[in-house]
Design a protein around this motif. Structure first.
Motif, short mmCIF file in Angstrom:
data_model
loop_
_atom_site.label_atom_id
_atom_site.label_comp_id
_atom_site.label_asym_id
_atom_site.label_seq_id
_atom_site.Cartn_x
_atom_site.Cartn_y
_atom_site.Cartn_z
N HIS A 97 -15.30 -24.22 19.89
CA HIS A 97 -15.48 -23.15 20.87
C HIS A 97 -14.59 -21.94 20.62
O HIS A 97 -14.58 -21.00 21.40
CB HIS A 97 -15.25 -23.70 22.27
CG HIS A 97 -16.20 -24.81 22.63
ND1 HIS A 97 -17.53 -24.59 22.95
CD2 HIS A 97 -16.02 -26.16 22.66
CE1 HIS A 97 -18.13 -25.74 23.18
NE2 HIS A 97 -17.24 -26.71 23.02
N SER A 98 -13.87 -21.97 19.51
CA SER A 98 -13.05 -20.82 19.14
C SER A 98 -12.94 -20.77 17.63
O SER A 98 -13.19 -21.77 16.93
CB SER A 98 -11.65 -20.91 19.75
OG SER A 98 -10.90 -21.95 19.14
N GLY A 99 -12.55 -19.61 17.12
CA GLY A 99 -12.42 -19.47 15.68
C GLY A 99 -11.33 -20.36 15.11
O GLY A 99 -11.51 -20.98 14.06
N ASP A 100 -10.18 -20.41 15.79
CA ASP A 100 -9.08 -21.24 15.30
C ASP A 100 -9.46 -22.72 15.27
O ASP A 100 -9.13 -23.44 14.32
CB ASP A 100 -7.84 -21.04 16.19
CG ASP A 100 -7.16 -19.70 15.93
OD1 ASP A 100 -7.29 -19.18 14.81
OD2 ASP A 100 -6.51 -19.18 16.86
N GLU A 101 -10.14 -23.17 16.31
CA GLU A 101 -10.56 -24.58 16.37
C GLU A 101 -11.54 -24.89 15.25
O GLU A 101 -11.42 -25.91 14.56
CB GLU A 101 -11.20 -24.87 17.73
CG GLU A 101 -11.63 -26.32 17.90
CD GLU A 101 -12.36 -26.58 19.21
OE1 GLU A 101 -12.70 -27.75 19.48
OE2 GLU A 101 -12.60 -25.60 19.96
N GLY A 102 -12.52 -24.02 15.05
CA GLY A 102 -13.50 -24.23 13.98
C GLY A 102 -12.87 -24.17 12.61
O GLY A 102 -13.23 -24.95 11.71
N ASP A 103 -11.92 -23.26 12.42
CA ASP A 103 -11.23 -23.13 11.15
C ASP A 103 -10.50 -24.42 10.80
O ASP A 103 -10.59 -24.92 9.67
CB ASP A 103 -10.23 -21.97 11.24
CG ASP A 103 -9.72 -21.54 9.88
OD1 ASP A 103 -10.20 -22.07 8.86
OD2 ASP A 103 -8.84 -20.67 9.83
N GLU A 104 -9.81 -24.99 11.79
CA GLU A 104 -9.08 -26.24 11.55
C GLU A 104 -10.03 -27.39 11.27
O GLU A 104 -9.81 -28.19 10.34
CB GLU A 104 -8.21 -26.57 12.76
CG GLU A 104 -7.40 -27.84 12.60
CD GLU A 104 -6.53 -28.14 13.80
OE1 GLU A 104 -5.88 -29.20 13.80
OE2 GLU A 104 -6.49 -27.32 14.73
N MET A 105 -11.12 -27.50 12.05
CA MET A 105 -12.08 -28.58 11.85
C MET A 105 -12.71 -28.51 10.47
O MET A 105 -12.86 -29.52 9.78
CB MET A 105 -13.16 -28.52 12.94
CG MET A 105 -12.65 -28.87 14.32
SD MET A 105 -13.80 -28.39 15.65
CE MET A 105 -15.25 -29.37 15.20
N ALA A 106 -13.08 -27.30 10.05
CA ALA A 106 -13.73 -27.14 8.75
C ALA A 106 -12.78 -27.40 7.59
O ALA A 106 -13.21 -27.72 6.49
CB ALA A 106 -14.32 -25.73 8.63
#
Length: 198
Positions: free
Chosen positions: A5-14
């Motif tokens: 739900h956020s860029g930082d969260e997606g960046d870490e997950m990816a």
């Protein structure tokens, strides 16, 4: 499927999870998707990226591609087109993966469609082969029925639950002859896992 739900969260997950495809929105509340895409590529993440953009202009699409995205899709879009783009990226990415897949003493050659266990050839139906290939591309990971339905039947899982179970049961009998350690494990409520367990 995971959702950030956020860029930082997606960046870490990816960065820490091996996904088949990443769908990345250009306009995020905390970070530009271009920056995330470029950062993932710089860190060696090779997962195919489909970038979504609210801007349909040529410059915006070029910026996404130059940042490392594999495809760009302008909003608004039809869901069927999104699925078609994702499937196209999956097909293209599979061409660059390992020629022969191996888990324990089980091997699968996607090019020749030859499957062996302990050096003995195993004959599978087309669906069984497709299911096994999905499982072998995710060794040690739980693969849900929804993922199998999408990759093997290109359909929603609701209508296919029993059919998937039947095909997996048949596949299990073929690749797990008497006296061999089991390789396909049912994870109740989640799906299937391929690999040796203690």
């Amino acid at each position: 499927m995971d959702v950030a739900h956020s860029g930082d969260e997606g960046d870490e997950m990816a960065s820490v999870t091996n996904y088949d495809v990443i769908v990345l929105d250009r306009l995020l509340p905390d970070k530009d998707g271009i920056v995330i895409c470029r950062g993932l590529r710089e860190r060696g993440v090779v997962t195919p990226i489909l970038m979504l953009s609210a801007r349909g202009c040529l410059e915006d699409r070029v910026a996404g591609l130059n940042a490392g995205a594999d495809d760009c899709l302008a909003k608004p879009f039809e869901f069927t087109e999104l699925l078609a783009r994702i499937r196209a990226l999956l097909r293209r990415s599979e061409l660059t993966r390992a020629v022969v897949l191996t888990v324990a003493d089980l091997t699968l050659d996607p090019a020749s469609r030859r499957v062996t266990r302990g050096g003995i050839t195993i004959h599978l139906t087309r669906k069984e082969h497709a299911i096994l290939e999905v499982l072998m591309r995710h060794p040690g990971q739980v693969v849900g029925r929804a993922q199998l339905a999408e990759r093997v039947w290109e359909a929603e899982p609701d209508r296919l639950t029993s059919l998937i179970d039947v095909h997996v049961s048949n596949l299990r009998r073929k690749i797990e002859p008497a006296g061999t350690p089991p390789l396909i494990h049912t994870i109740r409520g989640h799906g299937y896992l391929l690999g040796l367990t203690n």
